[in-house]
Design an enzyme around this catalytic site. Structure first.
Site, short mmCIF file in Angstrom:
data_model
loop_
_atom_site.label_atom_id
_atom_site.label_comp_id
_atom_site.label_asym_id
_atom_site.label_seq_id
_atom_site.Cartn_x
_atom_site.Cartn_y
_atom_site.Cartn_z
N GLY A 156 33.81 39.33 39.19
CA GLY A 156 33.86 40.49 40.07
C GLY A 156 34.62 41.60 39.37
N ILE A 158 37.77 42.35 39.15
CA ILE A 158 38.97 41.98 38.37
C ILE A 158 38.56 41.23 37.10
CG2 ILE A 158 41.16 40.70 38.39
CD1 ILE A 158 41.24 41.23 41.47
N ARG A 178 28.87 33.28 40.50
CA ARG A 178 27.80 32.82 41.40
C ARG A 178 26.47 33.45 40.98
NH1 ARG A 178 27.78 34.06 47.45
NH2 ARG A 178 28.97 35.77 46.60
N ARG A 239 43.59 32.43 43.16
CA ARG A 239 44.19 31.63 44.22
C ARG A 239 44.54 30.25 43.67
NH1 ARG A 239 45.12 35.65 46.32
NH2 ARG A 239 44.46 36.45 48.35
N GLU A 268 51.63 27.49 47.69
CA GLU A 268 52.49 28.67 47.64
C GLU A 268 53.29 28.86 48.93
OE1 GLU A 268 50.15 31.60 45.61
OE2 GLU A 268 51.23 33.17 46.67
N HIS A 286 53.42 35.43 42.23
CA HIS A 286 52.30 36.14 42.85
C HIS A 286 52.49 37.67 42.77
CE1 HIS A 286 48.81 35.53 45.91
NE2 HIS A 286 48.63 36.62 45.20
N GLY A 288 50.30 39.73 41.00
CA GLY A 288 49.07 40.37 40.52
C GLY A 288 48.92 41.83 40.91
C1 DGY Z 1 45.13 39.71 46.77
O1 DGY Z 1 44.99 40.91 47.02
O2 DGY Z 1 44.31 38.86 47.13
C2 DGY Z 1 46.34 39.32 45.98
O3 DGY Z 1 46.44 37.96 45.83
C3 DGY Z 1 47.59 39.91 46.56
O4 DGY Z 1 47.55 41.26 46.43
#
Ligand code: DGY
Length: 321
Positions: A156, A158, A178, A239, A268, A286, A288
């Site tokens: 995707g 990211i 996918r 995740r 988590e 976490h 990101g």
């Molecule tokens: C998300 O946006 O899913 C991240 O894990 C937290 O910003």
């Protein structure tokens, strides 16, 4: 009566003033901690909109407790904390924050990749402990990047941003997703679409960006680890539960893969025992999307989604599906 918006956590600048300026009654948790289940259940009662965090579980029980609810605006791009089908069945829109955190998360994935590849965590601990005795020709030798293969699981926005950065490091990119992405995107990223097993066998580095769902849960289990190179470095900014964390501890301890860089965890904020004592894993809390720009834009987008849906207009960024 003014529509009620319930906000489950204090948010960074620019904050939620726009909700007040829009004439909503805002009820907010002002303590910087996840709400207890009973607090969340009580908070949504009578609410027309909910601005929630990835740590808030939005399931049927909660939706039933909030009959007036019209929109759940998640302060995250991932939405595995929300039963989207159950919400939509009740006519409740679910929104997320795509796009605005893409670069921040891709940057963090690279920070972890580089740190894990080059033993930065172990090196920092050595220096801080006062145990570094000086330069050594053999100390903390890591993995090179140039001409190596980066495998991206989940292509995707990211995943694509991570692939784009790989060009600067002179790496070859393979990916699984996918669906195959458009050929123009593949060409611009010089990325090769492969099956998961092929990616596992060929990659020197693997970065995880697949959403968490029934298909991806424990995708990285003993079978997958068995296919990876012993020199491979695994990075996860998606995740935690995409990885079987107990098994990850085993393969890192036995050096069946070289290293890992983790920003997210299966349980988590609890960290699986073993990870904390291993030297070949870099652990981040976490982070990101944790840049001032991304987190600010996430606030704006969450509020905008609420304003639009409560005005009877389509959400700006509805959750996919
Ligand atoms: C998300 O946006 O899913 C991240 O894990 C937290 O910003």
């Amino acid at each position: 009566m003014a529509p009620v918006v319930f906000v489950t956590r204090p948010l960074p600048d620019p904050g939620i003033n726009v909700l007040i300026e829009s004439g909503f009654e805002v009820r907010a948790n002002n303590e910087d901690r996840p709400l207890l289940r009973e607090e969340l259940m009580a908070g949504v009662q009578g609410a027309d909109a909910l601005l929630c965090m990835l740590s808030d579980r939005i399931d049927t029980e909660l939706l039933e407790a909030a009959p007036a609810l019209r929109v759940v605006s998640n302060y995250a791009v991932g939405f595995d904390n929300i039963d989207v089908a159950a919400a939509r069945q009740r006519g409740i829109e679910v929104t997320t924050t795509p796009g605005v955190l893409t670069d921040a998360t891709a940057d963090l994935a690279w920070a972890l990749l580089l740190a894990a590849a080059r033993n930065l965590g172990a090196g920092e601990r050595l220096v801080r402990a006062g145990e570094w005795t000086g330069w050594s020709p053999t100390q903390l030798l890591g993995e090179p990047l140039r001409n190596q293969t980066l495998g991206i699981v989940g292509m995707g926005a990211i995943g694509q941003a991570v692939a784009r950065r790989a060009q600067g490091f002179g790496m070859h990119v393979v990916y699984c997703n996918r669906n195959r992405v458009e050929s123009e995107i593949e060409d611009s990223l010089d990325a090769e679409f492969v099956a998961l097993d092929d990616l596992l066998r060929r990659s020197d580095f693997i970065s995880l960006h697949a959403p968490l769902n029934d298909q991806s849960r424990h995708m990285f289990n003993s079978r997958a680890f068995g296919l990876m190179k012993p020199t491979a470095v695994l990075v996860n900014t998606g995740r935690g539960a995409v990885i079987d964390e107990a098994e990850l501890v085993n393969v890192l301890r036995d050096r069946r893969i070289a290293a890992a860089g983790l920003d997210v965890y299966e349980f988590e904020p609890k960290i699986t025992e073993g990870l904390l004592t291993l030297d070949n894993v870099v652990l981040a809390p976490h982070l990101g999307s944790a840049s001032t720009l991304a987190r600010g834009d996430m606030v704006r987008l969450c509020c905008e989604n609420i304003v639009e849906v409560l005005a009877g207009r389509p959400a700006v960024t509805p959750a996919p599906g």
